[in-house]
Write a protein that holds these residues in place. Structure first.
Motif, PDB file in Angstrom:
ATOM      1  N   MET A   1      11.898   5.050 -17.089  1.00 58.45           N
ATOM      2  CA  MET A   1      11.289   6.180 -16.420  1.00 58.45           C
ATOM      3  C   MET A   1      11.677   6.274 -14.781  1.00 58.45           C
ATOM      4  SD  MET A   1       6.953   6.861 -16.019  1.00 58.45           S
ATOM      5  CE  MET A   1       6.877   7.136 -17.826  1.00 58.45           C
ATOM      6  N   SER A   2      12.001   7.425 -14.604  1.00 54.68           N
ATOM      7  CA  SER A   2      12.439   7.565 -12.927  1.00 54.68           C
ATOM      8  C   SER A   2      11.274   7.740 -12.033  1.00 54.68           C
ATOM      9  CB  SER A   2      13.267   8.740 -12.959  1.00 54.68           C
ATOM     10  OG  SER A   2      13.787   9.049 -11.443  1.00 54.68           O
ATOM     11  N   TYR A   3      11.229   7.080 -11.163  1.00 53.59           N
ATOM     12  CA  TYR A   3      10.248   7.186 -10.125  1.00 53.59           C
ATOM     13  C   TYR A   3      10.567   7.568  -8.584  1.00 53.59           C
ATOM     14  CZ  TYR A   3       7.051   4.291 -13.044  1.00 53.59           C
ATOM     15  OH  TYR A   3       6.604   4.079 -14.257  1.00 53.59           O
ATOM     16  N   PRO A   4      10.112   8.833  -8.160  1.00 51.73           N
ATOM     17  CA  PRO A   4      10.444   9.373  -6.863  1.00 51.73           C
ATOM     18  C   PRO A   4      10.034   8.323  -5.899  1.00 51.73           C
ATOM     19  CG  PRO A   4       8.530  10.439  -7.536  1.00 51.73           C
ATOM     20  CD  PRO A   4       8.672   9.412  -8.838  1.00 51.73           C
ATOM     21  N   ALA A   5      10.683   8.204  -4.571  1.00 52.76           N
ATOM     22  CA  ALA A   5       9.925   7.934  -3.504  1.00 52.76           C
ATOM     23  C   ALA A   5       8.688   8.329  -3.072  1.00 52.76           C
ATOM     24  CB  ALA A   5      11.051   7.909  -2.247  1.00 52.76           C
ATOM     25  N   ILE A   6       7.741   7.322  -2.853  1.00 52.15           N
ATOM     26  CA  ILE A   6       6.563   7.696  -2.528  1.00 52.15           C
ATOM     27  C   ILE A   6       5.861   7.244  -1.286  1.00 52.15           C
ATOM     28  CG2 ILE A   6       5.794   8.383  -4.880  1.00 52.15           C
ATOM     29  CD1 ILE A   6       4.287   5.910  -4.773  1.00 52.15           C
ATOM     30  N   ARG A   7       4.930   7.985  -0.596  1.00 54.13           N
ATOM     31  CA  ARG A   7       4.242   7.610   0.648  1.00 54.13           C
ATOM     32  C   ARG A   7       2.920   7.530   0.141  1.00 54.13           C
ATOM     33  NH1 ARG A   7       4.880   7.828   6.332  1.00 54.13           N
ATOM     34  NH2 ARG A   7       3.114   8.335   7.575  1.00 54.13           N
ATOM     35  N   ILE A   8       2.485   6.472   0.691  1.00 49.97           N
ATOM     36  CA  ILE A   8       0.699   6.165   0.588  1.00 49.97           C
ATOM     37  C   ILE A   8       0.147   6.013   1.835  1.00 49.97           C
ATOM     38  CG2 ILE A   8      -0.979   4.520  -0.473  1.00 49.97           C
ATOM     39  CD1 ILE A   8       0.708   5.803  -2.594  1.00 49.97           C
ATOM     40  N   THR A   9      -0.855   7.024   1.930  1.00 50.48           N
ATOM     41  CA  THR A   9      -1.541   6.969   3.093  1.00 50.48           C
ATOM     42  C   THR A   9      -3.151   6.715   2.826  1.00 50.48           C
ATOM     43  OG1 THR A   9      -0.108   8.516   3.964  1.00 50.48           O
ATOM     44  CG2 THR A   9      -2.654   8.252   5.117  1.00 50.48           C
ATOM     45  N   PHE A  10      -3.627   5.442   3.343  1.00 52.33           N
ATOM     46  CA  PHE A  10      -5.061   5.315   3.343  1.00 52.33           C
ATOM     47  C   PHE A  10      -6.040   6.148   3.916  1.00 52.33           C
ATOM     48  CE2 PHE A  10      -2.851   1.360   2.218  1.00 52.33           C
ATOM     49  CZ  PHE A  10      -3.549   0.771   1.163  1.00 52.33           C
ATOM     50  N   LEU A  11      -6.691   7.013   3.168  1.00 53.35           N
ATOM     51  CA  LEU A  11      -7.599   7.970   4.063  1.00 53.35           C
ATOM     52  C   LEU A  11      -8.841   7.254   4.329  1.00 53.35           C
ATOM     53  CD1 LEU A  11      -7.077  10.726   1.192  1.00 53.35           C
ATOM     54  CD2 LEU A  11      -5.984  10.638   3.610  1.00 53.35           C
ATOM     55  N   GLY A  12      -9.198   6.191   3.743  1.00 49.08           N
ATOM     56  CA  GLY A  12     -10.413   5.703   4.025  1.00 49.08           C
ATOM     57  C   GLY A  12     -10.307   4.116   3.138  1.00 49.08           C
ATOM     58  N   THR A  13     -10.828   3.314   3.838  1.00 45.14           N
ATOM     59  CA  THR A  13     -11.032   1.871   3.310  1.00 45.14           C
ATOM     60  C   THR A  13     -12.574   0.960   3.354  1.00 45.14           C
ATOM     61  OG1 THR A  13     -10.371   1.068   5.694  1.00 45.14           O
ATOM     62  CG2 THR A  13      -8.522   1.387   4.274  1.00 45.14           C
ATOM     63  N   GLY A  14     -13.384   1.825   3.529  1.00 48.37           N
ATOM     64  CA  GLY A  14     -14.634   1.483   3.758  1.00 48.37           C
ATOM     65  C   GLY A  14     -15.401   1.417   2.312  1.00 48.37           C
ATOM     66  N   THR A  15     -16.488   0.664   2.161  1.00 47.31           N
ATOM     67  CA  THR A  15     -17.520   0.565   0.910  1.00 47.31           C
ATOM     68  C   THR A  15     -18.272   1.993   1.108  1.00 47.31           C
ATOM     69  OG1 THR A  15     -18.835  -0.618  -0.275  1.00 47.31           O
ATOM     70  CG2 THR A  15     -19.195  -0.864   2.177  1.00 47.31           C
TER      71      THR A  15
ATOM     72  N   GLN B   1      -2.968  -8.581   3.558  1.00 45.80           N
ATOM     73  CA  GLN B   1      -3.607  -7.997   4.830  1.00 45.80           C
ATOM     74  C   GLN B   1      -4.728  -7.003   4.549  1.00 45.80           C
ATOM     75  OE1 GLN B   1      -0.077  -5.964   6.325  1.00 45.80           O
ATOM     76  NE2 GLN B   1      -1.451  -4.533   6.717  1.00 45.80           N
ATOM     77  N   LEU B   2      -5.792  -6.887   5.377  1.00 45.14           N
ATOM     78  CA  LEU B   2      -6.785  -5.926   5.098  1.00 45.14           C
ATOM     79  C   LEU B   2      -6.179  -4.329   5.540  1.00 45.14           C
ATOM     80  CD1 LEU B   2      -9.700  -7.042   6.982  1.00 45.14           C
ATOM     81  CD2 LEU B   2      -9.034  -7.502   4.614  1.00 45.14           C
ATOM     82  N   ALA B   3      -6.269  -3.462   4.504  1.00 40.51           N
ATOM     83  CA  ALA B   3      -5.805  -2.159   4.683  1.00 40.51           C
ATOM     84  C   ALA B   3      -6.812  -1.552   5.915  1.00 40.51           C
ATOM     85  CB  ALA B   3      -5.929  -1.560   3.396  1.00 40.51           C
ATOM     86  N   TYR B   4      -6.327  -0.543   6.495  1.00 44.54           N
ATOM     87  CA  TYR B   4      -7.209   0.176   7.584  1.00 44.54           C
ATOM     88  C   TYR B   4      -6.991   1.645   7.367  1.00 44.54           C
ATOM     89  CZ  TYR B   4      -2.980  -0.249  10.205  1.00 44.54           C
ATOM     90  OH  TYR B   4      -1.587  -0.228  10.704  1.00 44.54           O
ATOM     91  N   ASP B   5      -7.737   2.587   7.903  1.00 45.66           N
ATOM     92  CA  ASP B   5      -7.779   3.966   7.722  1.00 45.66           C
ATOM     93  C   ASP B   5      -6.379   4.271   8.411  1.00 45.66           C
ATOM     94  OD1 ASP B   5     -10.232   3.529   6.736  1.00 45.66           O
ATOM     95  OD2 ASP B   5     -10.990   5.258   7.595  1.00 45.66           O
ATOM     96  N   GLN B   6      -5.902   5.212   7.796  1.00 45.08           N
ATOM     97  CA  GLN B   6      -4.471   5.757   8.335  1.00 45.08           C
ATOM     98  C   GLN B   6      -3.262   4.953   8.065  1.00 45.08           C
ATOM     99  OE1 GLN B   6      -6.300   8.071  11.851  1.00 45.08           O
ATOM    100  NE2 GLN B   6      -4.928   9.527  11.019  1.00 45.08           N
ATOM    101  N   LEU B   7      -3.467   3.595   7.580  1.00 56.37           N
ATOM    102  CA  LEU B   7      -2.285   3.090   7.440  1.00 56.37           C
ATOM    103  C   LEU B   7      -1.179   3.891   6.344  1.00 56.37           C
ATOM    104  CD1 LEU B   7      -0.667   0.259   7.246  1.00 56.37           C
ATOM    105  CD2 LEU B   7      -2.278  -0.514   5.397  1.00 56.37           C
ATOM    106  N   ALA B   8       0.170   3.655   6.469  1.00 57.12           N
ATOM    107  CA  ALA B   8       0.716   4.454   5.514  1.00 57.12           C
ATOM    108  C   ALA B   8       2.094   3.593   5.186  1.00 57.12           C
ATOM    109  CB  ALA B   8       1.400   5.609   6.335  1.00 57.12           C
ATOM    110  N   LEU B   9       2.255   3.433   3.775  1.00 56.17           N
ATOM    111  CA  LEU B   9       3.362   2.792   3.197  1.00 56.17           C
ATOM    112  C   LEU B   9       4.173   3.588   2.536  1.00 56.17           C
ATOM    113  CD1 LEU B   9       0.824   0.347   1.468  1.00 56.17           C
ATOM    114  CD2 LEU B   9       1.795   0.124   3.789  1.00 56.17           C
ATOM    115  N   GLU B  10       5.451   3.272   2.537  1.00 57.76           N
ATOM    116  CA  GLU B  10       6.461   3.936   1.692  1.00 57.76           C
ATOM    117  C   GLU B  10       7.317   3.118   0.619  1.00 57.76           C
ATOM    118  OE1 GLU B  10       9.237   5.843   4.242  1.00 57.76           O
ATOM    119  OE2 GLU B  10       7.671   7.028   5.071  1.00 57.76           O
ATOM    120  N   PHE B  11       7.315   3.550  -0.557  1.00 55.51           N
ATOM    121  CA  PHE B  11       8.009   2.782  -1.752  1.00 55.51           C
ATOM    122  C   PHE B  11       8.986   3.741  -2.302  1.00 55.51           C
ATOM    123  CE2 PHE B  11       3.563   1.400  -0.960  1.00 55.51           C
ATOM    124  CZ  PHE B  11       3.890   0.078  -1.360  1.00 55.51           C
TER     125      PHE B  11
END
Length: 258
Positions: free
Chosen positions: A1-15, A248-258
Motif C-alpha cells: 500500500m502506498s502512503y502519501p507524505a502527511i502532516r499531523i497537527t495537534f489541535l488539542g491535547t487536553g482531557t 515527549q508530551l504533545a502540546y497544542d499546535q505541535l506539527a509533525l511530518e511523515f
C-alpha cells in the motif's frame, strides 16, 4: 500500500475539562507557558490532496480558526464521548463554502449517539443553515479518505470500544487503558505513536503516564507523544524533562511530518 507524505497537527491535547480547568488556581492552570494551555484532544491530518480531522471537540470552532483551516474533506471519530463529538455542529461552516455534506466516519455505536445528540441534523424537516452530514460506517477494516489510507485499531476505554487510527508510519490512540495483542500487531512498525497519558495516578479508563511509557517501550516505537493530559499531570516543562529519549508530551499546535 502506498502512503502519501502527511502532516499531523495537534489541535488539542487536553482531557475532557481542558487545561486550564474552569475555577482552578493550581500551578498548571495558572501557568504562562503556552504548552500548558490545552484544548480538548484532536488532530488534523493533511496530505497533498486530503485534509481530515480526528474528532470534533467542544473547542472545534476555535481549533479551526486558530489553525486557519479553510476546507475539510472529512471527520473521523474515535468514540462518542462528549469531549470528542460536541463540536460537530460547527462543520456547517464548511458546508456553506463547499456546498456539500461533510463525510463523517464513525462506528455504529458512535453514529447512534450522533443521531441522538444532533437529532435536528437528521430531522425530516430541516431549517436552513443546519449542518449537512453524510454518515459513513467504519469497523476494524482499513479504509481510505482521499489519498490517505487509514487502519483502525480497536482499543478499550474500560468497557467501551474506541478506535485508534494508523496513518502510514503514525499511530494515534486516545482514551484507552487496554489494547489486545492482536491490535498491538497493527501498531508495530510505526515510526511514531500518540498515547493518552491522563495523569500520574492510576485511572479506571485511561492510561496514566507510566502505563503509556511502558506501552511505547513494549511496542518499540522510536518516538512517542502523550496526549489527553489533565492538569493533574503537572507542568509541561517539568514533566517533559523527566521523560526518556524518544518520548515527549504533545502540546497544542505541535506539527509533525511523515
Amino acid at each position: 500500500m502506498s502512503y502519501p507524505a502527511i502532516r499531523i497537527t495537534f489541535l488539542g491535547t487536553g482531557t475532557s475539562t481542558g487545561v486550564p480547568m474552569i475555577g482552578c488556581g493550581c500551578e498548571v492552570c495558572t501557568s504562562t507557558d503556552r504548552r500548558d494551555k490545552r484544548f480538548r484532544s484532536s488532530i488534523l491530518v493533511e496530505s497533498d490532496k486530503t485534509r481530515l480531522v480526528v474528532d470534533t471537540t467542544p473547542d472545534f470552532r476555535c481549533q479551526m480558526l486558530r489553525n486557519k483551516v479553510k476546507n475539510l474533506d472529512a471527520v473521523v471519530f474515535t468514540h462518542p464521548h462528549k469531549d470528542h463529538i460536541a463540536g460537530l455542529d460547527d462543520i456547517r461552516a464548511f458546508n456553506f463554502f463547499s456546498g456539500k455534506p461533510m463525510p463523517v466516519y464513525a462506528n455504529e455505536m458512535t453514529q447512534e449517539v450522533i443521531i441522538r445528540e444532533f437529532a435536528y441534523v437528521f430531522a425530516d424537516t430541516k431549517y436552513p443553515g443546519l449542518p449537512e452530514i453524510s454518515l459513513k460506517t467504519i469497523n476494524t477494516e482499513p479504509f481510505t479518505i482521499g489519498n490517505i489510507p487509514i487502519t483502525p485499531i480497536l482499543v478499550w476505554h474500560l468497557k467501551m470500544p474506541v478506535f485508534g487510527f494508523r496513518f502510514g508510519n503514525f499511530t494515534y490512540i486516545t482514551d484507552a487503558n487496554r489494547i489486545e495483542e492482536s491490535e498491538k500487531e497493527k501498531i508495530r512498525g510505526s515510526r511514531a505513536i500518540v498515547l493518552n497519558a491522563l495523569r500520574n495516578e492510576k485511572h479506571v479508563s485511561h492510561f496514566n503516564l507510566d502505563e503509556a511509557r511502558e506501552l511505547a517501550k513494549e511496542l518499540e516505537i522510536p518516538q512517542a507523544y502523550f496526549t489527553h493530559i489533565s492538569h493533574q499531570l503537572g507542568k509541561h516543562e517539568k514533566v517533559n524533562a523527566g521523560l526518556s529519549a524518544g518520548m515527549q508530551l504533545a502540546y497544542d499546535q505541535l506539527a509533525l511530518e511523515f
